[in-house]
Scaffold this active site. Structure first.
Site, PDB file in Angstrom:
ATOM      1  N   PHE A 133       0.714  -1.278   0.280  1.00 29.34           N
ATOM      2  CA  PHE A 133       0.214   0.011  -0.150  1.00 29.34           C
ATOM      3  C   PHE A 133       0.945   1.264  -0.006  1.00 29.34           C
ATOM      4  CE2 PHE A 133      -2.912   3.057   1.805  1.00 29.34           C
ATOM      5  CZ  PHE A 133      -3.981   2.970   1.300  1.00 29.34           C
ATOM      6  N   ASP A 205       1.831  -5.179   8.483  1.00 35.27           N
ATOM      7  CA  ASP A 205       0.601  -4.462   8.471  1.00 35.27           C
ATOM      8  C   ASP A 205      -0.427  -5.226   8.473  1.00 35.27           C
ATOM      9  OD1 ASP A 205      -1.384  -2.824   7.403  1.00 35.27           O
ATOM     10  OD2 ASP A 205       0.174  -1.269   6.805  1.00 35.27           O
ATOM     11  N   TYR A 230     -10.839   0.390  10.793  1.00 40.78           N
ATOM     12  CA  TYR A 230     -11.924   0.670  10.273  1.00 40.78           C
ATOM     13  C   TYR A 230     -12.518  -0.235   9.047  1.00 40.78           C
ATOM     14  CZ  TYR A 230      -8.261   3.334   7.335  1.00 40.78           C
ATOM     15  OH  TYR A 230      -7.254   3.390   6.715  1.00 40.78           O
ATOM     16  N   LYS A 231     -11.434  -1.347   8.756  1.00 44.53           N
ATOM     17  CA  LYS A 231     -11.754  -1.906   7.756  1.00 44.53           C
ATOM     18  C   LYS A 231     -12.530  -3.013   8.374  1.00 44.53           C
ATOM     19  CE  LYS A 231      -8.124  -0.072   4.735  1.00 44.53           C
ATOM     20  NZ  LYS A 231      -6.839  -0.355   4.479  1.00 44.53           N
ATOM     21  N   ARG A 379     -12.813  -4.460  -6.917  1.00 42.18           N
ATOM     22  CA  ARG A 379     -12.422  -5.119  -5.698  1.00 42.18           C
ATOM     23  C   ARG A 379     -13.624  -5.466  -4.993  1.00 42.18           C
ATOM     24  NH1 ARG A 379      -8.431  -2.653  -1.313  1.00 42.18           N
ATOM     25  NH2 ARG A 379     -10.149  -1.332  -1.074  1.00 42.18           N
TER      26      ARG A 379
HETATM   27  C1  LIG Z   1      -5.799   0.802   4.504  1.00 42.47           C
HETATM   28  C2  LIG Z   1      -4.495   0.773   4.618  1.00 42.47           C
HETATM   29  C3  LIG Z   1      -3.677   1.799   5.191  1.00 42.47           C
HETATM   30  C4  LIG Z   1      -4.256   2.926   5.540  1.00 42.47           C
HETATM   31  O1  LIG Z   1      -3.423   3.937   6.336  1.00 42.47           O
HETATM   32  P1  LIG Z   1      -4.165   5.059   7.071  1.00 42.47           P
HETATM   33  O2  LIG Z   1      -3.034   5.822   7.704  1.00 42.47           O
HETATM   34  O3  LIG Z   1      -5.246   4.468   8.055  1.00 42.47           O
HETATM   35  O4  LIG Z   1      -4.838   5.719   6.103  1.00 42.47           O
HETATM   36  C5  LIG Z   1      -2.345   1.693   5.354  1.00 42.47           C
HETATM   37  N1  LIG Z   1      -1.714   0.222   5.001  1.00 42.47           N
HETATM   38  C6  LIG Z   1      -2.343  -0.765   4.312  1.00 42.47           C
HETATM   39  C7  LIG Z   1      -1.538  -2.033   3.728  1.00 42.47           C
HETATM   40  C8  LIG Z   1      -3.576  -0.348   4.088  1.00 42.47           C
HETATM   41  O5  LIG Z   1      -4.439  -1.334   3.641  1.00 42.47           O
END
Ligand SMILES: *Cc1c(COP(=O)(O)O)cnc(C)c1O
Length: 420
Positions: A133, A205, A230-231, A379
């Site tokens: 990400f 992560d 939040y996911k 997705r």
């Molecule tokens: C959703 C996600 C994030 C989001 O980071 P935020 O700081 O919460 O916006 C980071 N890394 C991964 C792998 C994600 O899937």
């Protein structure tokens, strides 16, 4: 009856049978989903758990409105980051006292990477995945600049070999068990062992794993992990993220953001920093209490739920989604990019199509909510707590309809919104 109708009827019967045999079906009542919506975006923003609104109303009116500052003691606001941390810990295989909640995933990533590098001085490399990400890659680059390290982008599937060959030069490797785009699942335990053998630290992560599948941090000997609230944890927009630091690393864990909440005596008001023992040293400043309490309430949706059952249902849903896509969408320009091997699949399915953006927009207009990841992936995330096989079939039928009718070609579905 035509062959197509027969195939559709067979899928409908299959969905009904799978849902009837689903031991987790009653959990859907723990969520407030709008009528007529098929929600396949819980991997971006989880649905609203029914337990959240009353808890938030109480937190605002009584705790904040009436109890005011007394709430830090009387309503246990002060303990919330560690209390909610332990609640998250139960879902990621972490014994109490190793998980703290607060700030965003990006902030926690920064803290964890810096602290990890400080635990492994003299090692010049920081590894990350070229498909990680973006925020994870950006922060790895920044931490490397800050500390004078070198970032190497090593694909996840090559990581164990890289660690075997050059692991003694690696300070920390920041990876995800589930690719956010393709949904591919990697071997957390094996990779963690490979890092351990090389004396390097592994930072996982868990954004797409926590609440989606069983994670056994303590059992696999994990070092560090972060993830968002939040996911799949359904803690709400901007829910605070979590940081896990294995007990054995805590005494030497040198947090870069030495905020007063992590001090041994936060109300001693001394001018010098001395971290508290344990995971509390990963606290920073005043936490977002309303969001913390919302996340805490959201986590009760998992009460009594066996993560092995969540995994079994999630795999059943994604397998069925792939089957529906194969059966219904054949010849319409879609390619499934998610692995078919269940051992290599997270809790989502991604389909590649050149018109992915417009297709997702047209589906959303019909109440089927997934999302799109540039440049060409549709997705569909499945949260086993509230998604049914019927939902999955409805989504694929609507997708077929949107394609066959050409509806997605309408101008209104081509306009890019800020958030995709
Ligand atoms: C959703 C996600 C994030 C989001 O980071 P935020 O700081 O919460 O916006 C980071 N890394 C991964 C792998 C994600 O899937």
């Amino acid at each position: 009856m035509t062959t197509a109708t027969t195939a559709r009827d067979a899928l409908a019967a299959h969905a009904t049978a799978l849902d009837a045999a689903d031991p987790l079906a009653p959990l859907r009542e723990r969520f407030l989903l709008p009528e007529g919506v098929v929600y396949l975006d819980g991997n971006s923003l989880g649905a609203l758990p029914a337990a959240v609104p009353p808890v938030l109303a109480d937190a605002v009116r009584r705790q904040w409105g009436t109890d005011l500052i007394r709430s830090w003691n009387e309503n246990a606001w002060w303990e919330a980051p560690l209390r909610v941390g332990d609640a998250v810990g139960r879902l990621i295989g972490a014994a109490p006292g190793q998980t703290v909640v607060g700030d965003s995933t990006s902030v926690q990533l920064f803290n964890a990477l810096v602290a990890a590098a400080r635990l492994r001085p003299g090692r010049p490399l920081l590894l990350t995945d070229p498909d990680h990400f973006p925020t994870d890659q950006y922060i790895a680059d920044s931490v490397a600049r800050l500390l004078g390290l070198e970032v190497r982008r090593v694909p996840a599937r090559e990581l164990p070999q890289f660690l075997a060959e050059q692991g003694d030069r690696v300070a920390v490797a920041g990876y995800t068990p589930v690719d956010y785009r393709t949904g591919e699942l990697y071997d957390m335990a094996g990779t963690t062992r490979a890092a351990g053998r090389a004396g390097a630290l592994m930072l996982w992560d868990l954004c797409h794993a926590a609440g989606a599948l069983p994670v056994r941090l303590d059992e696999i000997g994990a070092d560090l992990a972060v993830g968002c609230g939040y996911k799949y944890l359904s803690g709400g927009p901007g829910a605070p993220a979590f940081l896990y630091v294995a007990a054995r690393h805590q005494a030497a864990f040198d947090h870069p953001l030495t905020g007063w909440n992590g001090h041994a005596e936060p109300f001693g008001m001394s001018g010098g920093y001395a971290p508290v023992e344990g995971i509390g040293r990963a606290r920073i400043g005043t936490p977002p209490i309303l969001s913390l309490l919302a996340l805490e309430a959201a986590l009760t949706a998992f009460d009594g739920v066996d993560m092995a059952e969540v995994r079994a249902k999630s795999l059943s849903l994604t397998a069925f989604l792939l089957h529906c896509a194969d059966t219904l969408l054949d010849g319409h320009g879609f390619t499934a990019v998610t692995p078919r091997d269940p051992d290599r699949r997270g809790s989502q399915v991604a389909l590649r199509h050149t018109d992915a953006y417009a297709l997702v927009q047209a589906l959303t207009a019909r109440g089927v909510i997934g999302d799109m990841r540039a440049p060409d992936l549709l997705r569909f995330g499945v949260n086993a707590l509230y998604v049914s096989h019927r939902d999955v079939l409805d989504a694929m039928r609507q997708l077929l309809d949107v394609v066959v009718t050409g509806e997605y070609r309408q101008d209104r579905f081509q306009l890019r919104t800020t958030v995709t």
